[in-house]
Design a protein around this motif. Structure first.
Motif, PDB file in Angstrom:
ATOM      1  N   VAL A  19       3.308  11.869  -2.279  1.00 41.82           N
ATOM      2  CA  VAL A  19       2.691  10.627  -3.061  1.00 41.82           C
ATOM      3  C   VAL A  19       1.304  10.809  -2.912  1.00 41.82           C
ATOM      4  N   LEU A  20       0.505  11.344  -2.027  1.00 36.39           N
ATOM      5  CA  LEU A  20      -0.618  11.599  -1.926  1.00 36.39           C
ATOM      6  C   LEU A  20      -1.133  12.721  -2.999  1.00 36.39           C
ATOM      7  N   ASP A  21      -0.366  13.574  -3.480  1.00 30.61           N
ATOM      8  CA  ASP A  21      -0.521  14.484  -4.463  1.00 30.61           C
ATOM      9  C   ASP A  21      -0.804  13.630  -5.781  1.00 30.61           C
ATOM     10  N   ARG A  22      -0.330  12.494  -5.959  1.00 28.03           N
ATOM     11  CA  ARG A  22      -0.093  11.900  -7.328  1.00 28.03           C
ATOM     12  C   ARG A  22      -1.025  10.633  -7.308  1.00 28.03           C
ATOM     13  N   THR A  23      -1.488  10.022  -6.202  1.00 27.19           N
ATOM     14  CA  THR A  23      -2.319   8.964  -6.518  1.00 27.19           C
ATOM     15  C   THR A  23      -3.314   8.867  -5.418  1.00 27.19           C
ATOM     16  N   ARG A  24      -4.221   8.083  -5.509  1.00 29.43           N
ATOM     17  CA  ARG A  24      -5.547   7.840  -4.393  1.00 29.43           C
ATOM     18  C   ARG A  24      -5.032   7.633  -3.127  1.00 29.43           C
ATOM     19  N   ALA A  56      24.637   0.737  -0.612  1.00 28.93           N
ATOM     20  CA  ALA A  56      24.820   0.743   0.860  1.00 28.93           C
ATOM     21  C   ALA A  56      23.440   0.842   1.554  1.00 28.93           C
ATOM     22  N   ILE A  57      23.320   0.261   2.871  1.00 27.45           N
ATOM     23  CA  ILE A  57      22.089   0.092   3.336  1.00 27.45           C
ATOM     24  C   ILE A  57      21.473   1.079   3.954  1.00 27.45           C
ATOM     25  N   ARG A  58      22.729   2.225   4.118  1.00 27.47           N
ATOM     26  CA  ARG A  58      22.347   3.286   4.888  1.00 27.47           C
ATOM     27  C   ARG A  58      21.723   4.507   3.895  1.00 27.47           C
ATOM     28  N   ASN A  59      21.586   4.281   2.548  1.00 29.72           N
ATOM     29  CA  ASN A  59      21.071   4.846   1.581  1.00 29.72           C
ATOM     30  C   ASN A  59      19.635   4.542   1.185  1.00 29.72           C
ATOM     31  N   VAL A  60      19.075   3.352   1.778  1.00 25.09           N
ATOM     32  CA  VAL A  60      17.669   2.876   1.694  1.00 25.09           C
ATOM     33  C   VAL A  60      16.671   4.018   1.776  1.00 25.09           C
ATOM     34  N   PRO A  61      16.684   4.837   2.746  1.00 23.74           N
ATOM     35  CA  PRO A  61      15.655   6.024   2.930  1.00 23.74           C
ATOM     36  C   PRO A  61      15.634   6.972   1.749  1.00 23.74           C
ATOM     37  N   LEU A  62      16.833   7.184   1.250  1.00 21.87           N
ATOM     38  CA  LEU A  62      17.071   8.231   0.217  1.00 21.87           C
ATOM     39  C   LEU A  62      16.351   7.677  -0.939  1.00 21.87           C
ATOM     40  N   PHE A  63      16.438   6.285  -1.260  1.00 22.96           N
ATOM     41  CA  PHE A  63      15.930   5.594  -2.319  1.00 22.96           C
ATOM     42  C   PHE A  63      14.384   6.029  -2.081  1.00 22.96           C
ATOM     43  N   PHE A  64      13.849   5.811  -1.109  1.00 23.24           N
ATOM     44  CA  PHE A  64      12.291   5.616  -0.827  1.00 23.24           C
ATOM     45  C   PHE A  64      11.746   7.184  -0.991  1.00 23.24           C
ATOM     46  N   TRP A  65      12.559   8.126  -0.472  1.00 26.09           N
ATOM     47  CA  TRP A  65      12.180   9.397  -0.288  1.00 26.09           C
ATOM     48  C   TRP A  65      12.072  10.155  -1.753  1.00 26.09           C
ATOM     49  N   ALA A  66      12.900   9.656  -2.540  1.00 26.10           N
ATOM     50  CA  ALA A  66      12.959  10.282  -4.019  1.00 26.10           C
ATOM     51  C   ALA A  66      12.254   9.563  -4.938  1.00 26.10           C
ATOM     52  N   VAL A  67      12.114   8.141  -4.691  1.00 28.54           N
ATOM     53  CA  VAL A  67      11.234   7.435  -6.137  1.00 28.54           C
ATOM     54  C   VAL A  67       9.793   7.189  -5.439  1.00 28.54           C
ATOM     55  N   LEU A  68       9.160   7.156  -4.124  1.00 32.38           N
ATOM     56  CA  LEU A  68       7.958   6.926  -3.908  1.00 32.38           C
ATOM     57  C   LEU A  68       6.900   7.858  -4.570  1.00 32.38           C
ATOM     58  N   PRO A  69       7.344   9.189  -4.918  1.00 28.42           N
ATOM     59  CA  PRO A  69       6.277  10.101  -5.493  1.00 28.42           C
ATOM     60  C   PRO A  69       6.253   9.707  -7.041  1.00 28.42           C
ATOM     61  N   ILE A  70       7.164   9.268  -7.462  1.00 27.43           N
ATOM     62  CA  ILE A  70       7.604   8.908  -9.143  1.00 27.43           C
ATOM     63  C   ILE A  70       6.808   7.512  -9.291  1.00 27.43           C
ATOM     64  N   ALA A  71       6.933   6.671  -8.306  1.00 27.26           N
ATOM     65  CA  ALA A  71       6.141   5.379  -8.481  1.00 27.26           C
ATOM     66  C   ALA A  71       4.528   5.578  -8.320  1.00 27.26           C
ATOM     67  N   ALA A  72       4.222   6.451  -7.320  1.00 28.82           N
ATOM     68  CA  ALA A  72       3.028   6.673  -7.211  1.00 28.82           C
ATOM     69  C   ALA A  72       2.419   7.344  -8.526  1.00 28.82           C
ATOM     70  N   ARG A  73       2.985   8.023  -9.096  1.00 30.57           N
ATOM     71  CA  ARG A  73       2.386   8.717 -10.559  1.00 30.57           C
ATOM     72  C   ARG A  73       2.256   7.402 -11.648  1.00 30.57           C
ATOM     73  N   ALA A  74       3.135   6.626 -11.484  1.00 31.04           N
ATOM     74  CA  ALA A  74       3.241   5.645 -12.460  1.00 31.04           C
ATOM     75  C   ALA A  74       2.165   4.580 -12.056  1.00 31.04           C
ATOM     76  N   LEU A  75       1.727   4.300 -10.865  1.00 32.22           N
ATOM     77  CA  LEU A  75       0.681   3.481 -10.233  1.00 32.22           C
ATOM     78  C   LEU A  75      -0.602   4.262 -10.753  1.00 32.22           C
ATOM     79  N   GLU A  76      -0.730   5.272 -10.407  1.00 35.46           N
ATOM     80  CA  GLU A  76      -1.977   5.983 -10.781  1.00 35.46           C
ATOM     81  C   GLU A  76      -2.325   5.846 -12.476  1.00 35.46           C
ATOM     82  N   GLU A  77      -1.248   6.185 -13.049  1.00 36.44           N
ATOM     83  CA  GLU A  77      -1.552   6.143 -14.529  1.00 36.44           C
ATOM     84  C   GLU A  77      -1.908   4.728 -14.892  1.00 36.44           C
ATOM     85  N   GLY A  78      -1.258   3.637 -14.122  1.00 33.01           N
ATOM     86  CA  GLY A  78      -1.567   2.216 -14.440  1.00 33.01           C
ATOM     87  C   GLY A  78      -3.238   2.033 -14.290  1.00 33.01           C
ATOM     88  N   LEU A  79      -3.537   2.571 -13.059  1.00 35.57           N
ATOM     89  CA  LEU A  79      -4.753   2.208 -12.625  1.00 35.57           C
ATOM     90  C   LEU A  79      -5.925   2.755 -13.597  1.00 35.57           C
TER      91      LEU A  79
END
Length: 626
Positions: free
Chosen positions: A106-111, A305-328
């Motif tokens: 995540v830090l590699d993709r946004t401030r 399933a609630i057990r998969n919640v960490p998988l979602f964040f581990w995979a998607v947070l870096p993608i969202a970080a790049r999208a956020l930085e582009e928006g900023l």
């Protein structure tokens, strides 16, 4: 890639990592630990891999594809080297590695401040799954796989040769290895969609990775095993309806037996998931195929399933970080505001302070007590979550009959029980038929059917969670309450343990130092003492908090067994130890007084329960009836 120093935000980031450490630094309370240790022991002793179940009598002979074998062997070796604390350290390291890899990506993709805005709520949402389970190793392997693929696509660094090695390790540790296939497939399709060419190098190493997955003890059956796991997420599957970790975080509701479900992680997941999906959706034209595919796939898994919640964040947070930085960067006014925020000392200091205050509440236990979670910092076992004393009781009295057990106790009985239990937490081993029998036993009259079918001689249960069993056992002729402690109860058939004197509530009271019943004045004085919610909350930052769950359970069980004097003693002592802070203790004591005919004492307790929790409808109804 985004590169800059942390500057003012170094201390807030350090505080966030401290919070991650504290979330993960707790004693083990996962019910599956027992059968993992037993399987690792069996593999090393027999120099073989299990093919059929050998640990339970209910599933004896059922196929057992043990893709956790390497994890189980590692756990057992750690246990032999340093007992349970060493196992805790391994999982602590895996959790922190997963969070650290995600933070790095995540830090590699946004401030830094934007990274904190993404990572902090995600950490709050995933801490419920910081368990001693093999899935935490899958998190690490998934993140390393994604990093290898990103390095090749974005920086031209070719580390694809690592992919087969990762898959070879993954397939022998945990059944989620198929997520590596999904990741490699998504990146292959990205090259085709955006560059109109096949990435032959990735295709080659991806094929070798798939081939490596066949190097498991069960060959093709092992490779196909994940598809069996995915069937549990289907609405038609019985496990989906009755196993808590398979519930969707979007539909999970408060249960009557668990009124203090942790709402903050679930609510945080819902809000952050919507924001991340919306952010990525709004920038979809800038997104590569694999980013959209991974977002949709892992969001779908988290919804299922609630057990998969960490998988979602581990995979998607870096993608969202790049999208956020582009928006900023795209909006001039927003970019200027973001730059000012990056240089704001008050913002950085305030963020660090908020995180450190949360750390303090986690460290004191106040964070968990607010949800009545029995979670304590440290290493090793959370002994109250396992039937340790009951198992020793059965062993000491040479019980060798057939034992029906609460599902959550099966793993420990595999590991330390004197006999094999009926079933344990390996759902794929017991299958739907046995689980259906188990579920039906909680309905009126169903327990006797199960007892007769399996010729059961003793029942080990959790009195708080298995109240339907307790109710049925009390009405079954030829069965008696033989043993109980703070956490478990054992009913025995008339022809079993005949020479052993049953446990009494006087025994249990004595074990709690309550040989002399505590006076009513203790509770009534607390009921008359004005409450100080703000002071109690502030105390949670500096003083250790521990909910008297053992006494609460003893009181509830004594009440259910119609021993009102014992119930009163347990509840009064629980109030004394907790200094009268918890409304449900007053309410239960009030119900006990009411049943015993002490209406004035009951009224005082119900009024105090309402003072502490004005929305407590049951207390309102009891007061109205009085």
């Amino acid at each position: 890639m985004f590169k800059r120093s942390f500057g003012l935000w170094a201390f807030p980031l350090g505080s966030l990592f401290l919070l991650a450490f504290l979330y993960a630094f707790h004693r083990n309370f996962d019910f599956d630990l027992g059968y993992h240790l037993r399987a690792g022991q069996w593999i090393l002793e027999n120099h073989a891999f299990p093919r059929t179940d050998r640990f339970t009598f209910g599933a004896e002979g059922h196929p057992y594809l043990d893709l956790h074998w390497l994890y189980q062997v590692l756990c057992f070796l750690l246990y032999k080297a340093g007992s349970y604390p060493l196992i805790s350290l391994m999982h602590l390291g895996a959790v922190l590695t997963a969070f650290g890899l995600t933070a790095y990506r995540v830090l590699d993709r946004t401030r830094p401040w934007a990274a904190l805005a993404l990572l902090t709520p995600a950490l709050v949402a995933v801490e419920l799954r910081f368990l001693e389970r093999p899935e935490v190793l899958s998190w690490v392997l998934l993140l390393v796989t994604l990093q290898v693929l990103d390095l090749r696509l974005e920086k031209g660094r070719n580390l694809l040769f690592l992919l087969p090695l990762l898959q070879l390790l993954w397939v022998n540790l945990e059944g989620l290895f198929i997520l590596g296939w999904a990741a490699m497939g998504a990146y292959l399709l990205t090259n085709w969609f955006h560059y109109k060419r096949v990435d032959r190098s990735l295709l080659k190493w991806g094929a070798l990775s798939v081939a490596a997955d066949f190097l498991n003890p069960y060959f093709l059956k092992g490779v196909l095993f994940p598809w069996l796991l995915f069937t549990r997420f289907q609405s038609s599957n019985i496990f989906k309806h009755y196993i808590s970790e398979f519930q969707s975080p979007w539909t999970v509701r408060e249960a009557a037996m668990d009124p203090f479900r942790p709402d903050l992680p679930i609510f945080t997941y819902r809000v952050l998931a919507i924001l991340l999906v919306a952010l990525i959706g709004l920038t979809w034209r800038r997104r590569k195929f694999h980013e959209l595919a991974l977002t949709l796939a892992f969001f779908g898994l988290s919804v299922a399933a609630i057990r998969n919640v960490p998988l979602f964040f581990w995979a998607v947070l870096p993608i969202a970080a790049r999208a956020l930085e582009e928006g900023l960067g795209a909006w001039k006014g927003l970019a200027a505001w973001a730059d000012r925020l990056s240089r704001s000392r008050p913002a950085a200091a305030g963020t660090a302070l908020a995180l450190l205050l949360t750390c303090a509440r986690v460290a004191t236990g106040a964070y968990y007590v607010s949800d009545r979670r029995i979670t304590h910092p440290g290493l090793g076992l959370e002994s109250s979550r396992y039937p340790i004393q009951a198992s020793r009781y059965l062993t000491d009295h040479h019980f060798n009959g057939k034992l029906l057990n609460d599902l959550s106790y099966g793993g420990w009985l595999d590991w330390q029980g004197p006999v094999r239990p009926l079933l344990d937490g390996r759902l794929e081993v017991m299958g739907e038929d046995l689980f259906t029998q188990y579920r039906d036993s909680f309905y009126n009259g169903g327990l006797k059917t199960l007892l007769d079918h399996w010729d059961i001689q003793a029942v080990l249960l959790n009195p708080m969670m298995d109240m339907e069993w307790v109710s049925q056992l009390k009405g079954l002729p030829g069965w008696r309450l033989q043993y109980f402690d703070e956490d478990t109860a054992l009913w025995a058939r008339a022809d079993v343990l005949m020479d052993v004197a049953p446990t009494t509530f006087q025994d249990l009271l004595a074990s709690e130092g309550l040989k002399d019943p505590p006076p009513d004045a203790w509770a009534l004085d607390l009921a008359k003492t004005p409450s100080h919610p703000l002071g109690d909350w502030l105390e949670g930052f500096v003083r250790h908090q521990d909910y008297p769950m053992g006494l609460f359970r003893c009181g509830a069980f004594a009440y259910g067994q119609s021993d009102l004097n014992a119930a009163r003693s347990f509840f009064v002592e629980a109030l004394r130890r907790s200094r009268g802070k918890y409304f449900e203790l007053f309410f239960n004591l009030g119900v006990t007084y009411e049943k015993g005919g002490a209406k004035e004492q009951a009224r005082a307790c119900f009024e105090k329960a309402l003072e502490l929790n004005p929305r407590h409808d049951a207390a309102k109804q009891r007061l109205a009836a009085l």
